[in-house]
Motif scaffolding. Structure first.
Motif, PDB file in Angstrom:
ATOM      1  N   LEU A  33      10.906  -5.313  22.858  1.00 25.39           N
ATOM      2  CA  LEU A  33      11.532  -4.425  21.884  1.00 25.39           C
ATOM      3  C   LEU A  33      12.636  -3.603  22.543  1.00 25.39           C
ATOM      4  O   LEU A  33      13.731  -3.474  22.009  1.00 25.39           O
ATOM      5  CB  LEU A  33      10.491  -3.512  21.241  1.00 25.39           C
ATOM      6  CG  LEU A  33      11.024  -2.492  20.245  1.00 25.39           C
ATOM      7  CD1 LEU A  33      11.837  -3.152  19.144  1.00 25.39           C
ATOM      8  CD2 LEU A  33       9.881  -1.698  19.650  1.00 25.39           C
ATOM      9  N   ALA A  34      12.360  -3.050  23.719  1.00 26.65           N
ATOM     10  CA  ALA A  34      13.362  -2.256  24.431  1.00 26.65           C
ATOM     11  C   ALA A  34      14.603  -3.093  24.712  1.00 26.65           C
ATOM     12  O   ALA A  34      15.731  -2.638  24.521  1.00 26.65           O
ATOM     13  CB  ALA A  34      12.781  -1.717  25.737  1.00 26.65           C
ATOM     14  N   ALA A  35      14.401  -4.336  25.145  1.00 25.14           N
ATOM     15  CA  ALA A  35      15.540  -5.215  25.424  1.00 25.14           C
ATOM     16  C   ALA A  35      16.362  -5.454  24.164  1.00 25.14           C
ATOM     17  O   ALA A  35      17.595  -5.478  24.206  1.00 25.14           O
ATOM     18  CB  ALA A  35      15.041  -6.545  26.004  1.00 25.14           C
ATOM     19  N   SER A  36      15.689  -5.607  23.033  1.00 25.75           N
ATOM     20  CA  SER A  36      16.392  -5.810  21.768  1.00 25.75           C
ATOM     21  C   SER A  36      17.188  -4.574  21.374  1.00 25.75           C
ATOM     22  O   SER A  36      18.322  -4.673  20.915  1.00 25.75           O
ATOM     23  CB  SER A  36      15.405  -6.149  20.651  1.00 25.75           C
ATOM     24  OG  SER A  36      14.810  -7.399  20.883  1.00 25.75           O
ATOM     25  N   LEU A  37      16.596  -3.404  21.554  1.00 29.59           N
ATOM     26  CA  LEU A  37      17.246  -2.159  21.137  1.00 29.59           C
ATOM     27  C   LEU A  37      18.491  -1.845  21.947  1.00 29.59           C
ATOM     28  O   LEU A  37      19.407  -1.193  21.449  1.00 29.59           O
ATOM     29  CB  LEU A  37      16.261  -0.998  21.211  1.00 29.59           C
ATOM     30  CG  LEU A  37      15.094  -1.064  20.217  1.00 29.59           C
ATOM     31  CD1 LEU A  37      14.136   0.092  20.452  1.00 29.59           C
ATOM     32  CD2 LEU A  37      15.588  -1.062  18.787  1.00 29.59           C
ATOM     33  N   VAL A  38      18.517  -2.289  23.201  1.00 28.61           N
ATOM     34  CA  VAL A  38      19.703  -2.023  24.024  1.00 28.61           C
ATOM     35  C   VAL A  38      20.633  -3.229  24.071  1.00 28.61           C
ATOM     36  O   VAL A  38      21.648  -3.209  24.756  1.00 28.61           O
ATOM     37  CB  VAL A  38      19.324  -1.580  25.461  1.00 28.61           C
ATOM     38  CG1 VAL A  38      18.530  -0.285  25.424  1.00 28.61           C
ATOM     39  CG2 VAL A  38      18.593  -2.663  26.210  1.00 28.61           C
ATOM     40  N   GLY A  39      20.274  -4.298  23.335  1.00 30.90           N
ATOM     41  CA  GLY A  39      21.149  -5.466  23.258  1.00 30.90           C
ATOM     42  C   GLY A  39      21.216  -6.278  24.532  1.00 30.90           C
ATOM     43  O   GLY A  39      22.243  -6.889  24.826  1.00 30.90           O
ATOM     44  N   ARG A  40      20.111  -6.298  25.292  1.00 33.42           N
ATOM     45  CA  ARG A  40      20.102  -7.070  26.530  1.00 33.42           C
ATOM     46  C   ARG A  40      20.320  -8.549  26.221  1.00 33.42           C
ATOM     47  O   ARG A  40      19.754  -9.088  25.285  1.00 33.42           O
ATOM     48  CB  ARG A  40      18.772  -6.871  27.266  1.00 33.42           C
ATOM     49  CG  ARG A  40      18.780  -7.526  28.648  1.00 33.42           C
ATOM     50  CD  ARG A  40      17.551  -7.195  29.438  1.00 33.42           C
ATOM     51  NE  ARG A  40      17.542  -5.757  29.727  1.00 33.42           N
ATOM     52  CZ  ARG A  40      16.425  -5.066  29.896  1.00 33.42           C
ATOM     53  NH1 ARG A  40      15.252  -5.628  29.804  1.00 33.42           N
ATOM     54  NH2 ARG A  40      16.484  -3.785  30.160  1.00 33.42           N
ATOM     55  N   ALA A  41      21.151  -9.203  27.016  1.00 32.87           N
ATOM     56  CA  ALA A  41      21.452 -10.624  26.832  1.00 32.87           C
ATOM     57  C   ALA A  41      20.164 -11.437  26.819  1.00 32.87           C
ATOM     58  O   ALA A  41      19.259 -11.207  27.625  1.00 32.87           O
ATOM     59  CB  ALA A  41      22.371 -11.109  27.949  1.00 32.87           C
ATOM     60  N   GLY A  42      20.084 -12.366  25.879  1.00 33.76           N
ATOM     61  CA  GLY A  42      18.920 -13.242  25.790  1.00 33.76           C
ATOM     62  C   GLY A  42      17.765 -12.656  25.007  1.00 33.76           C
ATOM     63  O   GLY A  42      16.749 -13.304  24.834  1.00 33.76           O
ATOM     64  N   SER A  43      17.907 -11.424  24.532  1.00 31.90           N
ATOM     65  CA  SER A  43      16.817 -10.808  23.777  1.00 31.90           C
ATOM     66  C   SER A  43      17.000 -11.072  22.286  1.00 31.90           C
ATOM     67  O   SER A  43      18.050 -11.505  21.822  1.00 31.90           O
ATOM     68  CB  SER A  43      16.749  -9.308  24.052  1.00 31.90           C
ATOM     69  OG  SER A  43      17.899  -8.666  23.540  1.00 31.90           O
TER      70      SER A  43
END
Length: 161
Positions: A33-43
């Motif tokens: 979820l955190a990766a999605s919220l910050v727009g991390r590549a591949g999330s």
């Protein structure tokens, strides 16, 4: 996150996802979820995340680079824990509520434990092995603990549509 991202690209994949996990899987769900919220590549794209449920888990407030959840998220969230959990103590599980998205619901399964009453022949929680020690008793019973947790997650999923 890469597995979720890959799964979301499959034909027939849902448009929105409810992330969920038990124990360390709860930490993994929060990291996704955190990766999605910050727009991390591949999330998974943020718009595809519908909510989060963690069971018998302790999610700490850590920086996003560590893959943990920023507390500012505004999504349906649920934490489920057993009153007899000897691995992630109830008070530790409850600490996750200030890290999970606002309006996080809490369900304590009275008589439930960490491993959902899944024991090996020696009486040790089968999923834990010797590394984590002995889990608490589970007077609630495995079937009831699983049914209550599944019902709570289904109710959360109904709010996410």
């Amino acid at each position: 996150p890469p597995a979720v991202s890959a799964a979301s690209a499959l034909p027939g994949a849902p448009e929105r996802w409810l992330l969920a996990g038990h124990s360390m899987g709860g930490r993994a769900a929060a990291g996704a979820l955190a990766a999605s919220l910050v727009g991390r590549a591949g999330s998974l794209p943020e718009a595809q995340v519908a909510g989060i449920a963690i069971m018998a888990s302790h999610v700490e407030e850590v920086d996003v680079e560590s893959g943990m959840l920023p507390s500012a998220a505004d999504l349906p969230a649920l934490i489920i824990y057993g009153s007899e959990d000897a691995i992630v103590k109830p008070h530790d599980a409850r600490k996750s509520m200030h890290v999970l998205p606002g309006g996080c619901a809490e369900i304590c399964l009275r008589g439930g434990n960490h491993a959902f009453a899944h024991y090996d022949a020696s009486g040790r929680a089968a999923a834990l092995g010797d590394m984590w020690g002995t889990d608490g008793e589970c007077p609630l019973g495995q079937e009831m603990q699983i049914a209550l947790a599944a019902g709570a997650i289904a109710a959360l999923a109904a709010k996410c549509v």
